[in-house]
Design an enzyme around this catalytic site. Structure first.
Site, PDB file in Angstrom:
ATOM      1  N   ARG A  18       0.796  -1.226   0.000  1.00  0.00           N
ATOM      2  CA  ARG A  18       0.000   0.000   0.000  1.00  0.00           C
ATOM      3  C   ARG A  18       0.832   1.281   0.000  1.00  0.00           C
ATOM      4  O   ARG A  18       0.309   2.372  -0.156  1.00  0.00           O
ATOM      5  CB  ARG A  18      -0.952  -0.014   1.213  1.00  0.00           C
ATOM      6  CG  ARG A  18      -2.163  -0.898   0.990  1.00  0.00           C
ATOM      7  CD  ARG A  18      -2.949  -1.110   2.249  1.00  0.00           C
ATOM      8  NE  ARG A  18      -2.274  -2.031   3.164  1.00  0.00           N
ATOM      9  CZ  ARG A  18      -2.642  -2.242   4.429  1.00  0.00           C
ATOM     10  NH1 ARG A  18      -3.650  -1.580   4.931  1.00  0.00           N
ATOM     11  NH2 ARG A  18      -1.980  -3.096   5.182  1.00  0.00           N
ATOM     12  N   GLY A  75       3.758 -15.164   4.808  1.00  0.00           N
ATOM     13  CA  GLY A  75       3.032 -14.884   6.043  1.00  0.00           C
ATOM     14  C   GLY A  75       3.949 -14.649   7.236  1.00  0.00           C
ATOM     15  O   GLY A  75       5.121 -15.022   7.236  1.00  0.00           O
ATOM     16  N   ARG A 104      29.305  24.126   6.162  1.00  0.00           N
ATOM     17  CA  ARG A 104      29.346  22.703   5.817  1.00  0.00           C
ATOM     18  C   ARG A 104      30.111  21.904   6.867  1.00  0.00           C
ATOM     19  O   ARG A 104      30.679  22.465   7.805  1.00  0.00           O
ATOM     20  CB  ARG A 104      29.955  22.551   4.421  1.00  0.00           C
ATOM     21  CG  ARG A 104      29.042  23.146   3.342  1.00  0.00           C
ATOM     22  CD  ARG A 104      29.768  23.281   2.022  1.00  0.00           C
ATOM     23  NE  ARG A 104      30.373  22.022   1.623  1.00  0.00           N
ATOM     24  CZ  ARG A 104      31.391  21.919   0.770  1.00  0.00           C
ATOM     25  NH1 ARG A 104      31.906  23.009   0.225  1.00  0.00           N
ATOM     26  NH2 ARG A 104      31.883  20.740   0.471  1.00  0.00           N
ATOM     27  N   TYR A 135      41.879  23.531  -3.560  1.00  0.00           N
ATOM     28  CA  TYR A 135      41.786  22.320  -4.363  1.00  0.00           C
ATOM     29  C   TYR A 135      42.610  22.472  -5.623  1.00  0.00           C
ATOM     30  O   TYR A 135      42.459  23.441  -6.371  1.00  0.00           O
ATOM     31  CB  TYR A 135      40.305  22.094  -4.712  1.00  0.00           C
ATOM     32  CG  TYR A 135      40.006  20.826  -5.447  1.00  0.00           C
ATOM     33  CD1 TYR A 135      40.542  19.600  -5.028  1.00  0.00           C
ATOM     34  CD2 TYR A 135      39.157  20.823  -6.546  1.00  0.00           C
ATOM     35  CE1 TYR A 135      40.249  18.431  -5.700  1.00  0.00           C
ATOM     36  CE2 TYR A 135      38.846  19.653  -7.224  1.00  0.00           C
ATOM     37  CZ  TYR A 135      39.406  18.455  -6.791  1.00  0.00           C
ATOM     38  OH  TYR A 135      39.091  17.299  -7.457  1.00  0.00           O
TER      39      TYR A 135
END
Ligand code: UD1
Ligand code: CA
Length: 495
Positions: A21, A88, A345, A399
């Site tokens: 569902r 089940g 961050r 970087y």
């Protein structure tokens, strides 16, 4: 609880189902509620009783469900049983039994993985009552005005529990019963083994129902007790997205009410999204549209103006978070002023009395007490000393395309506007950096550093430029006369 005499406890958690569902490609128990997957929330409550092992029955997206369980309980004796085909709840429990030691003779707690708001205290009270009465099999029931599709508890003439009857298999008379099965059971292992061995799938769904162990135990002469829990809401399972959203709203309301009762002002509780477990100090004011997620600790007398997103972040006392702050895995000391529009961050640490202003992004940046970066900066992999002022537009160039490098700036520096620091680089204490400098080498304590290109002017150049475009559709109608200046544009040559 007397641990010396307590019988060993194991647990089984059923989480193999898809959750039809939910209409989802993800297993139901992986859907999140208040920031944690359903399975994590159910396991958290179950683990509070200290069972070992805990066997999780997995099927749909078994690997992901197992990974979520392991993340939740990294130190528990967690085992997994595979149920490839969902035949089940009884079949699922049988598979789990195979993961318990063959000679395990203690008690087994069985619960469903889609029950996310279980209260550990309720489970504790249930177990204690079962232990005191010496029941070999017990389960938790509740009374519902509208028992819907839940399994009904039937009782014999003497009022003793005789069976759990699934709604789909129930007669009209049984459907009228309002005592239902929550799906939490405690069984002595030998009885559980015997009863699961006798299950048959002769029912409306052709499934092996775990609930049938109740009637089987009675047939073997074991009394079964239903422990009536006071708060039915706790046992609500999640079956659809609508139920998930409703439960989310319910949890949020509870969290907000507790915070307000503890002295926190929520200017608009309807848009305060605060995770359970977040702590907020007294007289803190939280404005509209604020999300405080994960493991956050917010101090006292803090003002969060609004539109903020905080995760796994500590905020000290008397901080002021202006409109639009995003912070993840940060430690913000006392009396900091952040924003508007700041992005802090992971790995940002502000020692205290700091200012991080608009359009400043920080990452793995440590600012010593009193350091400020008020406008338009990127500070990544950076250590910035106490009382240093980082001017507008300063960038750490961290970087090189392969690796990240560290920038260190000492105490009491004035880093001029539009400075780039090409890392790795170290700037000493008490350094003045002239505006527009690109720093490529270390700078000693107390120095002034500048790297200016000489300034050049060509008087009258603008008018010549416009003259060359006289026929152009965008030609300026009244080009300024040579030598005249507007505002400070152009200035005086050589000044
Ligand atoms: C079950 C109970 C019902 C109870 C209700 C409470 C049974 C037969 N019925 O019904 O008496 O009132 O819970 O919420 O147990 N699962 C597996 N493998 C399977 C089938 C199910 O792991 O083969 C797991 C599901 O992922 C889920 C849980 O067992 O987490 C319950 O299954 P579900 O189909 O939701 O049972 P209900 O019909 O709600
Ligand atoms: Ca269910």
């Amino acid at each position: 609880m007397d641990h010396a005499t307590a019988r060993p406890l194991a647990a089984i958690v059923l989480a193999a189902g898809r959750g039809t569902r939910m209409r989802s490609d993800r297993a139901k128990v992986l859907h999140e509620l208040a920031g944690a997957p359903l399975i994590a929330r159910a396991l958290g409550a179950i683990a509070s009783l200290g069972p070992a092992p805990i066997v999780v029955v997995v099927g749909h997206q078994a690997d992901d469900v197992a990974a979520a369980a392991s993340r939740t309980l990294p130190h528990a004796d967690l085992r997994f049983a595979m149920q490839a085909e969902q035949r089940g709840t009884g079949d699922a429990a049988r598979r789990a039994l195979g993961e318990l030691p063959a000679d395990f003779a203690g008690d087994v707690l069985i619960a469903y993985g889609d029950m996310p708001i279980l209260d550990p205290a309720t489970l504790g009270a249930f177990r204690e009552s079962v232990r005191a009465r010496g029941d070999a099999l017990a389960f938790i029931s509740v009374e519902l005005d509208d028992p819907g599709a839940y399994g009904r508890v039937t009782r014999d003439a003497a009022g003793a529990v005789s069976a759990i009857v699934e709604a789909r298999d129930a007669t009209a008379a049984v459907l009228k019963l309002c005592e239902i099965n929550t799906g939490i059971y405690l069984a002595a292992a030998p009885l559980l083994r015997a009863a699961l061995g006798e299950l048959r799938a002769d029912n409306a769904q052709s499934e092996y129902y775990l609930t049938d162990i109740v009637a089987i135990a009675r047939r073997h002469g074991h009394p079964v007790s239903a422990w009536r829990a006071p708060n039915p809401a706790e046992f609500a399972g999640v079956n659809s997205r609508e139920e998930l959203a409703r439960m989310e709203a319910q949890i949020r309301e509870d969290v907000n009410r507790q915070l307000m009762a503890a002295g926190v002002t929520l200017l608009d509780p309807a848009t305060a999204y605060i995770a359970p477990g977040v702590t907020v100090g007294r007289d803190t004011v939280i404005g509209p549209n604020v999300q405080i997620l994960g493991a956050c600790r917010i101090g006292a007398q803090v003002v969060i103006e609004g539109t903020a997103w905080l995760r796994d972040t500590v905020v000290g006392d008397r901080c002021h978070l202006k409109l639009g702050v995003r912070a993840e895995q940060c430690v913000i000391g006392d009396e900091c002023e952040i924003g508007p529009f700041a992005n802090l961050r992971a790995g940002t640490e502000l020692e205290g009395h700091n200012r991080v202003g608009n359009f400043v992004e920080t990452k793995k940046a440590r600012l010593g007490r009193g350091a400020k970066a008020s406008h338009l900066s990127y500070l990544g992999d950076a250590f910035i000393g106490r009382d240093t002022n980082v001017g507008c537009g300063v960038i750490t160039v961290n970087y090189d395309g392969y690796d990240k490098h560290v920038t260190r700036i000492g105490d009491r520096c004035m880093v001029g506007c539009d400075t780039q620091l090409v890392a790795p680089v170290t700037v000493g204490d008490d350094v003045y950096v002239a505006a527009g400098t690109t720093i490529v080498r270390d700078v000693p304590n107390g120095a002034l550093v500048m790297a200016h290109h000489p300034q050049r002017e060509r008087p009258g150049w603008t008018a010549q430029w416009h003259a060359r475009h006289a026929g152009h559709p965008k030609a300026a109608p009244h080009p300024k006369a040579e030598g005249k200046t507007g505002g400070n544009a152009g200035g005086t040559p050589g000044a």
